[in-house]
Every structure is written in structure tokens, then in C-alpha cells.
Design an enzyme around this catalytic site. Structure first.
Site, short mmCIF file in Angstrom:
data_model
loop_
_atom_site.label_atom_id
_atom_site.label_comp_id
_atom_site.label_asym_id
_atom_site.label_seq_id
_atom_site.Cartn_x
_atom_site.Cartn_y
_atom_site.Cartn_z
N ARG A 1 0.71 -1.15 -0.09
CA ARG A 1 0.05 -0.08 -0.09
C ARG A 1 0.82 1.21 0.06
NH1 ARG A 1 -4.52 -0.57 4.51
NH2 ARG A 1 -2.69 -1.52 5.41
N LYS B 1 -7.15 -15.81 7.81
CA LYS B 1 -8.39 -16.62 8.58
C LYS B 1 -9.73 -16.05 8.27
CE LYS B 1 -6.95 -13.94 12.04
NZ LYS B 1 -5.67 -13.53 12.00
N GLU C 1 -1.82 -22.89 5.90
CA GLU C 1 -1.36 -23.32 7.28
C GLU C 1 -1.29 -22.12 8.39
OE1 GLU C 1 -0.10 -26.74 8.35
OE2 GLU C 1 -0.82 -25.17 9.93
N GLY D 1 -0.49 -19.47 13.85
CA GLY D 1 0.65 -19.22 13.26
C GLY D 1 1.60 -20.29 12.93
N ILE E 1 2.41 -23.12 14.28
CA ILE E 1 2.13 -24.50 14.75
C ILE E 1 1.55 -25.26 13.42
CG2 ILE E 1 0.84 -25.77 16.39
CD1 ILE E 1 0.33 -23.55 18.08
N GLY F 1 3.08 -4.92 23.19
CA GLY F 1 3.07 -5.19 21.90
C GLY F 1 2.04 -6.53 21.59
N ASP G 1 -11.45 -13.50 16.39
CA ASP G 1 -10.14 -14.08 15.62
C ASP G 1 -10.23 -15.63 16.07
OD1 ASP G 1 -7.27 -13.69 14.74
OD2 ASP G 1 -7.30 -14.76 16.57
N LYS H 1 -10.79 -19.05 13.50
CA LYS H 1 -9.96 -20.17 13.39
C LYS H 1 -10.62 -21.46 13.81
CE LYS H 1 -6.11 -17.26 14.68
NZ LYS H 1 -5.33 -16.81 15.65
N1 HSE Z 1 -4.08 -11.56 16.93
C1 HSE Z 1 -3.83 -12.86 17.12
C2 HSE Z 1 -3.49 -13.43 18.39
C3 HSE Z 1 -2.83 -13.46 15.82
O1 HSE Z 1 -3.36 -12.82 19.24
O2 HSE Z 1 -3.24 -14.68 18.46
C4 HSE Z 1 -3.53 -13.55 14.57
O3 HSE Z 1 -4.42 -14.37 14.51
#
Ligand code: HSE
Length: 432
Positions: free
Chosen positions: A47, A106, A130, A135, A137, A188, A202, A206
Site C-alpha cells: 500500500r 483466517k 497453514e 501461526g 504451529i 505489543g 479471531d 480459526k
Molecule cells: N491476534 C492474533 C493473536 C494473532 O493474538 O493470536 C493473529 O491471528
């Protein structure tokens, strides 16, 4: 080894994309040896073209992602931009122009996985993802391939690192939710707007992906029951400790006992300290899989971050490139069972209910009667009188397994009792 390189278009060059590009360059020889042909970056769609991107030749950088996927000479498109659009259109266009796709998206897969798989199949291309779940795993490939001969009955996991960090902090330090969230933000782990993580969106995406693969059926994001973890309190952790438990935000995908339906859900739950998921600390992820022949398996590791996610992307890139060279395809969607997805009301589990009640004769009997009337069997009851002399007591009821709808009916009826001053918390108990 073939000398003509396989061409890779990278869509997105943030924390994950830049790591993918870096490893493709620094490990070029190893990747070529493993694939059987060199791989080269054909272009990188971004971007903000003015940002300095170390290790990426400026002439590869473009803001025109559509032109990049329409070039026709690209073998694999790696999509790490996230979000539904323009990712969906770009991926579909990539298939139409003869490229396979590796995606970490996802949200898109949970919403439109079936249509994307169909498009990949129609154009003879691969769709690998994957990195979309947990992540680094390895989880999607083990479920899709290694366990393809088994029957998976349950997938239960911690698939969000931010919320696990917050809950772990609350558990170990006694902090409240806001304090633990502030620390996650300062370090962070939590984003400026943490809604997708703390409200369970999120994890629900998944869960939809995992349930679909595990049960060979279509499960979309809308099919997943979702509760966030913002209401979990320090008092809940104290109660959990009294029971020898901790609290985790779990994604749980289950086949019904009669095998005729499946469920997928995300919510906070108490789990015994003896359960392997209880020892998953900080921002780590772990997924516990129960399969008929294999038994119980646990997959554990870093579920987010640039390098771990890039590792998963590169593993897919190698697999997809090998398929290209062999003029073959990896596994597509497997949804042949077409099992219905049941509602949360049909889920059967145990519950921990904390009530504020009047501390006077007959109250316990009244409360127990409400549970009995709704067919919910009580396992244990604990009462703590209060020292503040307000005539109230805290009553903690732990039930045997019961349908979620029966528990909801019980709680509704309890709220109507004059002697029940408040329902302080309701938490499911899993993993026993
Ligand atoms: N924000 C997600 C987490 C990572 O804290 O696991 C990306 O899916």
C-alpha cells in the site's frame, strides 16, 4: 534440478510479508534444493510504496496488486494482506491466471473457504493456508493430511495469543482484565483496538476453519458460537483456583455423541490445572486433538508474530511449488460428510455458576429446586457467608454435564427468585 525459477508474487509486505521475502532471499539455496527448482520474487504488492524495504529490489514493489496477479507468469501468489476484500478478488484472479495461492487469511477462509476451494479446483490450482490458524504451529496440514485416515471427534485449543497473555497475567498476578490488557498493549501483544482478539472473533474464525477440516464438513464463521473474555474477573480466577482450575479462552469443535452433527464455539472456560492446555502460558497457542485411532494429540507453539507466521507460509510455499513441478495438486476441500452444525443450546458440558443470594433458611433448597426442574444435576455447592453483615452469601454451584439450553433456562429462572440477588458469573467447565 530445474533451472527456470518458479515465480512468486507477494501480496502484502508487513510483519509477515517482509519476513517471507527475507527468508526467501537468505535461504534461497535451501529452498531451491528442497523444491527442486529455484523460487524468485516476481513482485511485491504494497500500500505504501515509499517505505524502505530492506532486501527487496525497489523495481519489484508495486501498488497494483491486480496487475501483479493478472501477469500470467506467476506460479504462486502469497496473500498476507488479511481482511476479506480485496484479498478475495485477488486470490480468485490468481487462480484464473494459473497461480496457486498460499494465504494466511483466517477471516476470508472462515467466511468464504468453500468458494475459494471451488475456484482453486476449477482452475487446477492449490489453496494452502497453514498460517491462518495458530501461526507457526503445524495444524492444518496434520489435520488435512496426517490424520486423514483417522476420525477426529474433538479439537479444543487456545488459538489466540493476545487473550492467552491477558488471562495468564490475570491468573499469575491477580490483576483485573483492564490492568492485564494494558500490559498486553504496552508489550505489543494487544493491538490498539483489541476487539477482534478479546471478543473472540479471531478465535471464532480459526474454530470455523479447524472444525471444517476436522469433520470434513462446511463450518462458517456464522456457525460458531462466540463469547469474548472481557467479563472474566479476578474473582472468577479465585473461584477457579478453589476448584484446582484455571481459565482459558477456548475454541472447541466437537462431533456430537451420536455422530450426526457438529458444534463449534469460542468462550472462556475453566479447565483443570492437570489438563495440558492449562500449562500454556503467555502468548503461546496450543491445540488438543482427540482422534479415534490416534488418541490425544497436542500441538503447541507460537501462534502469531512475523517469523513464526512466515515459517508456516514458507512451508506451504515449498509444498505448493513441489506440486507445481509435479503437475499435481495437494488436498482440496473435503466436505463430503455435510454434517449440520448444531446451535450452542445443544452443546453438553459442565457449568460453574456463582450467585449472590440471601443468607437465610431455605434458599439453598430453592436454588437446588430450580436446577432440578430444568434437568441440570448439581455436582458440588460451596457457600461463603459474608462478613459485611448485609445478609447475603455467595453460592457457587458446579453442575454435572447438561445441555447449554437447560443451563440457560436454569439461570433465567434463578434470576426471577427474590432470594437470588444476582448471578455473578457463569462459566463452562471443560477438559475433564
Ligand atoms: N491476534 C492474533 C493473536 C494473532 O493474538 O493470536 C493473529 O491471528
Amino acid at each position: 534440478m530445474r533451472t527456470r525459477p518458479l515465480k512468486v508474487a507477494l501480496l502484502g509486505c508487513g510483519v509477515v510479508g517482509s519476513e517471507v521475502a527475507r527468508i526467501m532471499t537468505t535461504h534461497a539455496d535451501d529452498l531451491a534444493a528442497r523444491i527442486g527448482a529455484p523460487v524468485e520474487l516476481a513482485g511485491v504488492a504494497v500500500r505504501r510504496p515509499d517505505k524502505v524495504r530492506e532486501g527487496i529490489a525497489p523495481e519489484l514493489v508495486t501498488t497494483d496488486a491486480t496487475a501483479l496477479v493478472e501477469r500470467g507468469d506467476v506460479d504462486v501468489v502469497v496473500e498476507v494482506i488479511g481482511g476479506v476484500e480485496p484479498a478475495r478478488t485477488l486470490i480468485t484472479t490468481a487462480f484464473e491466471h494459473g497461480a496457486s495461492v498460499v494465504s494466511a487469511n483466517k477471516a476470508l477462509l472462515a467466511q468464504d473457504g468453500a468458494a475459494l476451494h471451488e475456484a482453486a479446483g476449477r482452475h487446477g490450482q492449490d489453496l494452502y493456508y497453514e498460517a491462518a490458524v495458530a501461526g507457526a504451529i503445524p495444524l492444518v496440514r496434520p489435520l488435512r493430511e496426517s490424520l486423514a485416515g483417522d476420525k477426529i471427534n474433538r479439537v479444543m485449543g487456545i488459538v489466540n495469543g493476545t487473550t492467552n497473555f491477558i488471562l495468564d497475567k490475570m491468573d499469575t498476578s491477580g490483576a483485573g482484565y483492564s490492568e492485564a490488557l494494558d500490559e498486553a498493549t504496552a508489550l505489543g501483544y494487544a493491538e490498539a483496538d483489541p476487539t477482534a482478539d478479546v471478543e473472540g472473533f479471531d478465535a471464532a474464525a480459526k474454530a470455523a476453519i479447524l472444525a471444517g477440516i476436522a469433520f470434513h464438513t462446511r463450518v462458517r464463521l456464522d456457525d460458531v458460537y462466540r463469547e469474548g473474555m472481557t467479563e472474566v474477573t479476578a474473582a472468577d480466577f479465585a473461584s477457579a483456583k478453589e476448584m484446582g482450575c484455571t481459565i482459558k479462552l477456548l475454541a472447541i469443535c466437537e462431533r456430537a455423541a451420536d455422530g450426526g452433527s457438529v458444534t463449534a464455539r469460542v468462550h472462556p472456560a475453566m479447565i483443570p490445572l492437570s489438563h495440558p492446555l492449562a500449562s500454556v502460558r503467555e502468548a503461546y497457542n496450543a491445540v488438543f486433538v482427540e482422534a479415534e485411532a490416534a488418541g490425544r494429540l497436542m500441538f503447541y507453539g507460537p501462534g502469531a508474530g512475523g517469523s513464526p507466521t512466515a515459517s508456516a507460509v514458507l512451508g506451504d510455499l515449498v509444498a505448493v511449488c513441489r506440486n507445481k513441478l509435479n503437475e499435481a495438486n495437494g488436498p482440496g476441500e473435503s466436505a463430503y460428510t455435510q454434517l449440520p452444525v448444531s446451535s450452542m443450546g445443544e452443546v453438553v458440558t459442565r457449568y460453574h455458576i456463582s450467585l449472590d443470594v440471601a443468607d437465610k433458611p431455605g434458599v439453598l433448597a430453592q436454588v437446588a429446586t430450580v436446577f432440578a426442574e430444568h434437568g441440570v444435576s448439581i455436582d458440588t455447592v460451596r457457600q461463603h457467608g459474608r462478613q459485611d453483615g448485609d445478609g447475603e452469601a455467595s453460592l457457587v454451584v458446579v453442575t454435572h454435564r447438561a445441555p447449554d439450553a437447560a443451563l440457560s433456562g436454569t439461570v433465567e429462572a434463578l434470576r426471577k427468585l427474590d432470594t437470588v440477588r444476582g448471578v455473578a458469573s457463569i462459566m463452562r467447565v471443560e477438559g475433564e
